[in-house]
Write a protein that holds these residues in place. Structure first.
Motif, PDB file in Angstrom:
ATOM      1  N   UNK A   3     -28.152  -7.563  16.501  1.00 62.31           N
ATOM      2  CA  UNK A   3     -27.215  -7.929  17.562  1.00 62.31           C
ATOM      3  C   UNK A   3     -25.812  -7.465  17.195  1.00 62.31           C
ATOM      4  N   UNK A   4     -25.405  -7.698  15.954  1.00 60.40           N
ATOM      5  CA  UNK A   4     -24.072  -7.293  15.521  1.00 60.40           C
ATOM      6  C   UNK A   4     -23.909  -5.776  15.580  1.00 60.40           C
ATOM      7  N   UNK A   5     -24.911  -5.048  15.135  1.00 59.76           N
ATOM      8  CA  UNK A   5     -24.880  -3.591  15.184  1.00 59.76           C
ATOM      9  C   UNK A   5     -24.847  -3.111  16.629  1.00 59.76           C
ATOM     10  N   UNK A   6     -25.642  -3.713  17.471  1.00 58.98           N
ATOM     11  CA  UNK A   6     -25.706  -3.367  18.891  1.00 58.98           C
ATOM     12  C   UNK A   6     -24.331  -3.562  19.544  1.00 58.98           C
ATOM     13  N   UNK A   7     -23.677  -4.690  19.265  1.00 66.44           N
ATOM     14  CA  UNK A   7     -22.349  -4.944  19.839  1.00 66.44           C
ATOM     15  C   UNK A   7     -21.315  -3.948  19.318  1.00 66.44           C
ATOM     16  N   UNK A   8     -21.408  -3.617  18.028  1.00 62.63           N
ATOM     17  CA  UNK A   8     -20.495  -2.613  17.467  1.00 62.63           C
ATOM     18  C   UNK A   8     -20.685  -1.265  18.163  1.00 62.63           C
ATOM     19  N   UNK A   9     -21.949  -0.898  18.395  1.00 64.73           N
ATOM     20  CA  UNK A   9     -22.255   0.373  19.055  1.00 64.73           C
ATOM     21  C   UNK A   9     -21.761   0.374  20.500  1.00 64.73           C
ATOM     22  N   UNK A  10     -21.864  -0.747  21.194  1.00 63.83           N
ATOM     23  CA  UNK A  10     -21.367  -0.843  22.563  1.00 63.83           C
ATOM     24  C   UNK A  10     -19.839  -0.708  22.617  1.00 63.83           C
ATOM     25  N   UNK A  11     -19.189  -1.080  21.544  1.00 66.47           N
ATOM     26  CA  UNK A  11     -17.729  -1.088  21.493  1.00 66.47           C
ATOM     27  C   UNK A  11     -17.150   0.287  21.251  1.00 66.47           C
ATOM     28  N   UNK A  12     -17.991   1.277  20.972  1.00 66.20           N
ATOM     29  CA  UNK A  12     -17.496   2.632  20.682  1.00 66.20           C
ATOM     30  C   UNK A  12     -17.111   3.373  21.928  1.00 66.20           C
TER      31      UNK A  12
END
Length: 63
Positions: free
Chosen positions: A54-63
């Protein structure tokens, strides 16, 4: 994603999350300062991802 990053960007990320998981409600995506763990838990339950995913997914969405 730490709590400061999450707090500052959550309104933007929330829209992107809803695009990918339309069954998430506003209550599921409610960000309350100091309750990040609860938010991550709701996202884990709805998406079937681990906390790290989830944390990685949110970081990726933030790019």
């Amino acid at each position: 994603m730490d709590s400061l990053d999450l707090k500052g960007r959550w309104n933007i990320l929330k829209g992107k999350v809803k695009q990918q998981y339309a069954d998430l409600t506003d209550d599921d995506l409610l960000y309350v300062e100091g309750k990040e763990d609860e938010l991550y838990g709701k996202l884990q339950k709805k998406t079937g991802k681990t906390r790290e995913e989830v944390q990685t997914w949110l970081r990726d969405l933030d790019k």
